[in-house]
Design an enzyme around this catalytic site. Structure first.
Site, PDB file in Angstrom:
ATOM      1  N   VAL A  80      -6.465  -9.885  -1.335  1.00  0.00           N
ATOM      2  CA  VAL A  80      -6.116  -9.191  -0.099  1.00  0.00           C
ATOM      3  C   VAL A  80      -4.620  -8.870  -0.120  1.00  0.00           C
ATOM      4  CG1 VAL A  80      -5.939  -9.459   2.417  1.00  0.00           C
ATOM      5  CG2 VAL A  80      -7.874 -10.491   1.188  1.00  0.00           C
ATOM      6  N   CYS A  81      -4.261  -7.669   0.333  1.00  0.00           N
ATOM      7  CA  CYS A  81      -2.851  -7.331   0.568  1.00  0.00           C
ATOM      8  C   CYS A  81      -2.796  -6.433   1.804  1.00  0.00           C
ATOM      9  CB  CYS A  81      -2.211  -6.681  -0.657  1.00  0.00           C
ATOM     10  SG  CYS A  81      -2.745  -4.990  -0.987  1.00  0.00           S
ATOM     11  N   ARG A  82      -1.689  -5.765   2.017  1.00  0.00           N
ATOM     12  CA  ARG A  82      -1.537  -4.932   3.216  1.00  0.00           C
ATOM     13  C   ARG A  82      -2.475  -3.731   3.204  1.00  0.00           C
ATOM     14  NH1 ARG A  82       0.927  -0.400   5.142  1.00  0.00           N
ATOM     15  NH2 ARG A  82       1.626   0.148   3.067  1.00  0.00           N
ATOM     16  N   GLY A 113      -4.393  -2.699   0.120  1.00  0.00           N
ATOM     17  CA  GLY A 113      -5.373  -2.717  -0.957  1.00  0.00           C
ATOM     18  C   GLY A 113      -4.796  -2.288  -2.290  1.00  0.00           C
ATOM     19  N   MET A 138      -5.230  -5.370   4.801  1.00  0.00           N
ATOM     20  CA  MET A 138      -5.044  -5.816   6.175  1.00  0.00           C
ATOM     21  C   MET A 138      -4.950  -4.648   7.153  1.00  0.00           C
ATOM     22  SD  MET A 138      -5.324  -9.066   6.183  1.00  0.00           S
ATOM     23  CE  MET A 138      -4.770  -9.460   7.837  1.00  0.00           C
TER      24      MET A 138
END
Length: 122
Positions: A70-72, A74, A99
């Site tokens: 997961v990151c901000r 993708g 996110m």
């Protein structure tokens, strides 16, 4: 519905919610954003291993587990998944949209920063 992009399985938001709700022991979800981003808000219970630390923990990741990153947005998590696949972890996936697409509960603070990889599997 999951799809493949550049050899990486992309997990969409509703699928990730379902995975988290069923708490499947063979799936490990990891946030790869920076500490400041994670501190601001994150999915409850998801551990943090910043992207820059992934090469340092590569040999500690279990081959028999499935990983979702997961990151901000993708982007970073997609690159982490590709890196793992290229280095022998065949079940490394990306949370598509990151996110920015998460529309469920979030927490603030540094509740689950990983300093010991073995804690991922408890």
């Amino acid at each position: 519905m999951a799809f493949i992009h550049e050899g990486v399985k992309q997990i969409e938001v509703n699928e990730l919610k379902k995975i988290l709700k069923t708490k499947q022991e063979n799936i490990v979800v990891i946030d790869v954003r920076e500490r400041e981003e994670y501190d601001e808000f994150h999915i409850p219970g998801i551990p943090l291993i910043p992207m820059q630390n992934i090469p340092n923990v590569l040999s500690d990741l279990k081959q028999d587990k499935e990983y979702i990153f997961v990151c901000r947005s993708g982007n970073r998590s997609h690159h982490v998944a590709r890196f793992l696949i290229e280095n022998g972890i065949k079940d490394a996936h990306n949370f598509y949209g990151g996110m920015l697409t998460w529309d469920d509960e979030v927490r603030t603070g540094l509740e689950n920063v990983v300093t010991d990889i073995s804690k991922l599997y408890e």
